[in-house]
Design an enzyme around this catalytic site. Structure first.
Site, PDB file in Angstrom:
ATOM      1  N   CYS A  11       0.853  -1.345  -0.013  1.00 52.70           N
ATOM      2  CA  CYS A  11      -0.157   0.020  -0.036  1.00 52.70           C
ATOM      3  C   CYS A  11       0.675   1.248   0.122  1.00 52.70           C
ATOM      4  O   CYS A  11       1.432   1.645   1.107  1.00 52.70           O
ATOM      5  CB  CYS A  11      -0.857  -0.016   1.257  1.00 52.70           C
ATOM      6  SG  CYS A  11      -2.228   1.202   1.321  1.00 52.70           S
ATOM      7  N   LEU A  12       1.204   1.693  -1.235  1.00 49.45           N
ATOM      8  CA  LEU A  12       2.149   2.710  -1.465  1.00 49.45           C
ATOM      9  C   LEU A  12       1.477   3.616  -2.474  1.00 49.45           C
ATOM     10  O   LEU A  12       1.245   3.051  -3.722  1.00 49.45           O
ATOM     11  CB  LEU A  12       3.458   2.395  -1.796  1.00 49.45           C
ATOM     12  CG  LEU A  12       4.678   3.561  -1.945  1.00 49.45           C
ATOM     13  CD1 LEU A  12       4.763   4.421  -0.573  1.00 49.45           C
ATOM     14  CD2 LEU A  12       5.785   2.973  -2.226  1.00 49.45           C
TER      15      LEU A  12
END
Length: 186
Positions: free
Chosen positions: A112-113
């Protein structure tokens, strides 16, 4: 006077003698850009790069991050990078190959970036992604989790979260029914 035979001879040369030059001219935009990104990549001592298929295969490589501060200090985390043919207009495909108890990494290695998804822009580079990944280990974000259990524990009981993380890094442990193998930097 134009020498017709010499022009014909020059036309024949690229087909055999100049193959290497022709290949260089036929690199895709993605290949050219990734070469530029890799030349400009300046990694700190706790981050390394490896080309499992050889250095000539620049569209697939691995980055190892060994955080030297923060909750994940002492760990060694491997990320697999695959550069799509639409790069830099498409973000690199990155997966964490090390199973880690982290709010922003799920058990399958998804990350999750935001710059790997909706906030990717062609002006970003491999360096931007590497530093984004490094930042996830320095400052995990429980507000935008992929691993909701890790995020909840991080928010509710940070000391217990840190204990789990360090135990999993040093000797491996089970957390909520999932085994996290050791991943020490040594």
């Amino acid at each position: 006077m134009i020498k017709l035979f010499s022009v014909k001879d020059k036309a024949k040369k690229p087909a055999n003698e100049g193959d290497a030059a022709n290949k260089a001219n036929k690199l895709s935009a993605a290949e050219l850009r990734i070469q530029k990104d890799l030349v400009e990549l300046s990694l700190p001592k706790n981050i390394s790069i490896h080309f499992p298929e050889g250095k000539e295969k620049t569209q697939h490589f691995e980055i190892t991050i060994c955080p030297d501060e923060g909750i994940y200090k002492g760990g060694k985390f491997l990320f697999d990078f695959n550069i799509p043919s639409g790069y830099p207009h498409e973000a690199p495909k990155v997966v964490c190959k090390t199973k880690v108890f982290h709010p922003n990494l799920d058990l399958d290695g998804k990350i999750c970036l935001n710059i790997l998804r909706e906030d990717w822009k062609p002006v970003l580079s491999i360096s931007s992604v590497v530093y984004g990944l490094q930042f996830l280990f320095l400052d995990p974000n429980p507000e935008d989790p992929l691993n909701k259990e890790a995020a909840q524990l991080f928010q509710d009981n940070p000391r217990q979260f840190q204990t789990y993380v360090q135990r999993s890094i040093q000797s491996g442990c089970s957390i909520n029914g999932h085994y996290f193998p050791p991943c020490p930097a040594r």
